[in-house]
Enzyme design. Sequence first.
Site, mmCIF file in Angstrom:
data_model
loop_
_atom_site.group_PDB
_atom_site.id
_atom_site.type_symbol
_atom_site.label_atom_id
_atom_site.label_comp_id
_atom_site.label_asym_id
_atom_site.label_seq_id
_atom_site.Cartn_x
_atom_site.Cartn_y
_atom_site.Cartn_z
ATOM 1 N N ARG A 190 0.860 -1.177 0.000
ATOM 2 C CA ARG A 190 0.000 0.000 0.000
ATOM 3 C C ARG A 190 0.896 1.227 0.000
ATOM 4 N NH1 ARG A 190 -4.113 -1.569 4.852
ATOM 5 N NH2 ARG A 190 -2.126 -1.925 5.859
ATOM 6 N N CYS A 191 0.513 2.245 -0.737
ATOM 7 C CA CYS A 191 1.322 3.464 -0.738
ATOM 8 C C CYS A 191 1.358 4.091 0.649
ATOM 9 C CB CYS A 191 0.793 4.451 -1.764
ATOM 10 S SG CYS A 191 -0.944 4.880 -1.543
ATOM 11 N N THR A 192 0.333 3.826 1.464
ATOM 12 C CA THR A 192 0.286 4.385 2.808
ATOM 13 C C THR A 192 0.758 3.405 3.887
ATOM 14 O OG1 THR A 192 -2.031 3.717 2.955
ATOM 15 C CG2 THR A 192 -1.586 5.997 2.307
#
Length: 483
Positions: A281-283
């Site tokens: 996940r980018c986060t």
Amino acid sequence: MELQYRIGAEWAPGEHGDWAEDTSPSDVREVLARYRLMSRSQVDRAMDAAIEAFPGWKAASPVARAAVLSKAAALLRQRRDEHARVVARENGKTLAEATVEVEKSADFLDFYAATARMPSGGLIADARPGTRGLAMTEPVGVIAMITPWNDPMLTPARKLGPALVSGCTVVLKPARETPLAADLLVRALVEAGLPAGVLNTVIADHATFDAAVIAHPRLAGVTFTGSTAVGLGLSRKLAGRTVRLQTEMGGKNATVVLADADLDLAASTLAAAAFGQAGQRCTATSRVIVEETVHDALLERLRAAAGALRLGASLDPGTQLGPVVSRRQQAEVLAHIDKARAHGGRIELGGGQPDGEAYAHGCFVQPTIVTGVTADMPLWREEVFGPVLAIRRVASFDEAVAAVNDSDYGLSAALFTSSLRHAQRFLDAADTGQVGINLPTSGWDVHQPFGGFKESGSPFKEQGVEGLRFYTRTKMAAIRFDW
């Protein structure tokens, strides 16, 4: 099955190059679909269809556009379990994670459908006698969408919702690793009544896509989610033109744990934020910055929480951590871990591929925790996009904030503390687009603006009402009614 592409009013197979296989990362021997890339003439037809459909879709009532989104959302919910199995098999995320993805995709369509009934534009005073000013909101035109494999249905839905309700037409380029998830979303929108040409799909080689779509003089905007290198490359390709660019790029998200934090809460939250969706996940949390007095206590809890995660195939109901998306991604993540070892990092947990026949044909990486990490190590600087967590000690809150901000990226950050003073200071000081207190770096809702700073993204936010701005422009009009 053979994947087909939406071009205008038709579904057609690709015509270019050799056959490619869409395989399951849980077992790469399982072929989910076969496809060929699109030829230049097919991509040209997709772009022409979007251009031709734009005037009619622009003229349609926003309420009518919204009705299509609402119906598509209902179709996704009706088929949630079936679609979730496709997403899980194709991407590798757990069935529970895939189910949430389908639900969130429907939520995006519903949220943006609701915005159609919100006020848009408005009257503005005009100093001329007998004259009224009017600010009008209208769609910008044809949009190219480039979406990634990590959230293969959700990310297209997050972009298509605001684009379609605003009146834009679209050429969607989904990731080659996960074309089926995007296809399910497109088919729901078509079944819901989306007019021909409003949404077209393209998978082509880079040169063909760039020549036929990115370089097209009628292109109004490009929205991209993916790596920073590719996003910055798009910026260079569009330089000197008036084409809008929205990028959601890389992240190296940090969570700070202070000595006064609830360590049990911090550890359980960090394990989910770092290893959920196999860290893809980018986060996802990839850096932990911990005050040295609680370093060992936090590490003990993290090892226990991460070590208890059950690694397995995506459709196994007991799986808590699935495979990464592909053999290539697996090799890249393992290379990051090997590099961390070579630079002096200590592997506290995991550090490789799991043993056993159950994992032999899948793209599995053990949940990995690395300590002894310093600011100059590649593991601290580079996005891994896998289940790898780097931990670094600091002596104070101020040193922790400096460590958070000492990054090319600025997507998301979090702080665990019981101090209201430190919480408020962190909200102000963190140089990231998203900030959480006693919460994970991931998990933003559909109505909340989302996007990063620095090399994590462009100024255009996604999600929420703010997400409409990229797809619309303001026209100022004046009407003289008294002469």
